[in-house]
Design an enzyme around this catalytic site. Structure first.
Site, PDB file in Angstrom:
ATOM      1  N   GLU A   1      -5.589   3.395   4.172  1.00 17.53           N
ATOM      2  CA  GLU A   1      -5.880   4.071   5.252  1.00 17.53           C
ATOM      3  C   GLU A   1      -7.459   4.531   5.256  1.00 17.53           C
ATOM      4  O   GLU A   1      -8.163   4.503   6.198  1.00 17.53           O
ATOM      5  CB  GLU A   1      -5.088   5.441   5.353  1.00 17.53           C
ATOM      6  CG  GLU A   1      -3.902   5.070   5.485  1.00 17.53           C
ATOM      7  CD  GLU A   1      -3.349   4.218   6.982  1.00 17.53           C
ATOM      8  OE1 GLU A   1      -4.301   3.920   7.519  1.00 17.53           O
ATOM      9  OE2 GLU A   1      -1.929   4.004   7.089  1.00 17.53           O
TER      10      GLU A   1
ATOM     11  N   ASP B   1       0.963  -1.104  -0.049  1.00 19.22           N
ATOM     12  CA  ASP B   1       0.129   0.274  -0.138  1.00 19.22           C
ATOM     13  C   ASP B   1       1.055   1.360   0.109  1.00 19.22           C
ATOM     14  O   ASP B   1       2.114   1.073   0.476  1.00 19.22           O
ATOM     15  CB  ASP B   1      -0.796  -0.010   1.271  1.00 19.22           C
ATOM     16  CG  ASP B   1      -0.407  -0.509   2.450  1.00 19.22           C
ATOM     17  OD1 ASP B   1       0.916  -0.964   2.516  1.00 19.22           O
ATOM     18  OD2 ASP B   1      -1.008  -0.805   3.446  1.00 19.22           O
TER      19      ASP B   1
END
Length: 438
Positions: A165, A95
């Site tokens: 997130e 990520d």
């Protein structure tokens, strides 16, 4: 399931000591360049779904290694494919996004970046969750596997995912054809740095590893008025307070204690002046669970309790609380498939030693890596932990996590060299095991 995947789960194909030493030496030789990359990524974080510099920089690196690279998948994601003969299809994910946090680590390469969030608020930006270590490991692993093509066979799909997130990046990539435009994986792997382990330790949590994450808003309506004459009002602050306290019984009295659950009220907003009773209050909740039935119990219970307390307070029907479950912010629980978890733990223990690779308990954090398995649960899937807390810091605190910075802290400064070198070695080892010839 692909026969070769079943074979790798059943077989014990650990690297020879000589091969392990060669891998370790190769990674050590890569570390100076990898740490330069890490420092650059750390100093230049980007907010969720606003990643542009980061994917462009890393896509260029993957092209140099011979991968077929597609950019802007799921808005800002990158998919890199390396085909190397017949065999399983392995997906490795990292990520990319940072957090709206003002960094306070005092590192010489600390982020000074500021950006405007989608809310319109200008904020500092920091890799306070360690995604910079994830991306650096991603490149380190890609380099090793590209250089070792003679030692594996199959298809390697490496993805750089945006928006972890905010819980939207994995879904965005899947919705943009990740499993239809590109080779669909038999096995999916990822790792996450960990503040709860000393640097260089590896943790694997079989089964549920991370939680369902639900965000819930409650608008509590009332009848406002003068603080001196409360009898003329229906005070939403008192009602909201009752809702907050009663919500705690969902976990303590309605949920089976054997099934972990959390209901936290993270925000309570109401009123603007000492002597005015507001006409509304607003609550924001985070709700955590693993099992679908527990999630259902909690979410339905929140609605019931909000309405029940309002009825008890004498609130009229047209002013009942409004409960909004923010589906767009939902992150499903992450499940590590049992066979892959057990096999990889054994693999790591034999390679790194049983003291360094351990079984760890599940946590109540969230991770949208879960969506890649949920999109097709025939896939074998695993996300593992690599400890990041510098060993001297860990020892000084006696391993007491309450004395240590956590992930998302402005003070989170992992031992990046230990994280990246360990994670690169572990991820490469796991990938070679999945893609081994024969």
């Amino acid at each position: 399931m692909n026969r070769s995947v079943l074979a790798f789960l059943a077989a014990s194909t650990l690297a020879t000591p000589a091969a392990a030493a060669t891998l370790n030496e190769s990674i050590r030789a890569d570390m100076p360049q990898l740490m330069t990359l890490y420092r650059d990524l750390h100093a230049n974080p980007e907010l969720s779904m606003q990643e542009s510099r980061t994917p462009a920089k890393l896509a260029a690196e993957m092209k140099k290694l011979g991968f077929t690279v597609t950019e802007k998948v799921g808005k800002t994601g990158v998919v890199s494919v390396l085909k190397n003969g017949p065999g399983p299809m392995l997906m490795i994910r990292a990520d990319m996004d940072g957090l709206p946090v003002v960094e306070q680590t005092n590192l010489p390469f600390a982020s000074k970046i500021r950006a405007t969030a989608r809310s319109g608020v200008e904020t500092g930006v920091m890799h306070a969750c360690g995604h910079d270590t994830h991306m650096t490991t991603f490149i380190g692993t890609a380099r090793r596997l590209a250089a070792m093509k003679d030692q594996w066979s199959g298809t390697l799909v490496m993805i750089l995912q945006p928006g972890e997130e905010t819980g939207e990046g994995a879904k965005a990539m899947l919705d943009d054809g990740l499993y239809t435009r590109f080779p669909k994986p038999d096995v999916a792997l990822a790792f996450h740095d960990a503040a709860a382990l000393p640097a260089g330790m590896i943790g694997i949590s079989p089964g549920y590893a991370l939680a369902n994450v639900d965000s819930v808003d409650i608008l509590v309506k009332g009848v406002g008025g003068h603080g001196a004459y409360p009898q003329t009002t229906r005070d939403p602050i008192v009602l909201a307070s009752r809702i907050v306290t009663t919500l705690q019984t969902l976990v303590s009295r309605e949920n089976d204690p054997a099934n972990p659950a959390v209901v936290t009220v993270g925000s309570f907003q109401a009123g603007a002046k000492h002597n005015i009773i507001s006409d509304e209050a607003r609550l924001q909740l985070t709700v955590r669970s693993y099992k679908p039935e527990v999630r259902k119990l909690l979410l339905e219970g929140i609605k019931r309790i909000a309405r029940g307390e309002a009825i008890a307070a004498g609130v009229p029907e047209d002013k009942m609380p409004v409960v909004t479950i923010r589906d767009e912010m939902y992150t499903p629980a992450t499940f590590n498939t049992e066979k892959l978890s057990a096999h990889t733990l054994e693999l790591f223990q034999q390679h790194f030693g049983a003291q360094r690779a351990i079984k760890t308990p599940a946590v109540m954090g969230g991770e949208d890596f879960s969506r890649f398995w949920l999109a097709d649960n025939k896939i074998e899937s695993l996300i593992f932990w690599v400890g990041g807390t510098p060993k001297p810091v860990w020892d000084a605190a006696g391993g007491d996590q309450q004395k240590l910075p956590s992930l998302h802290s402005p003070f989170w400064a992992p031992d990046a060299e230990a994280v990246v070198s360990t994670a690169t070695e572990a991820m490469t080892l796991a990938a070679l095991d999945v893609l081994k010839k024969g």
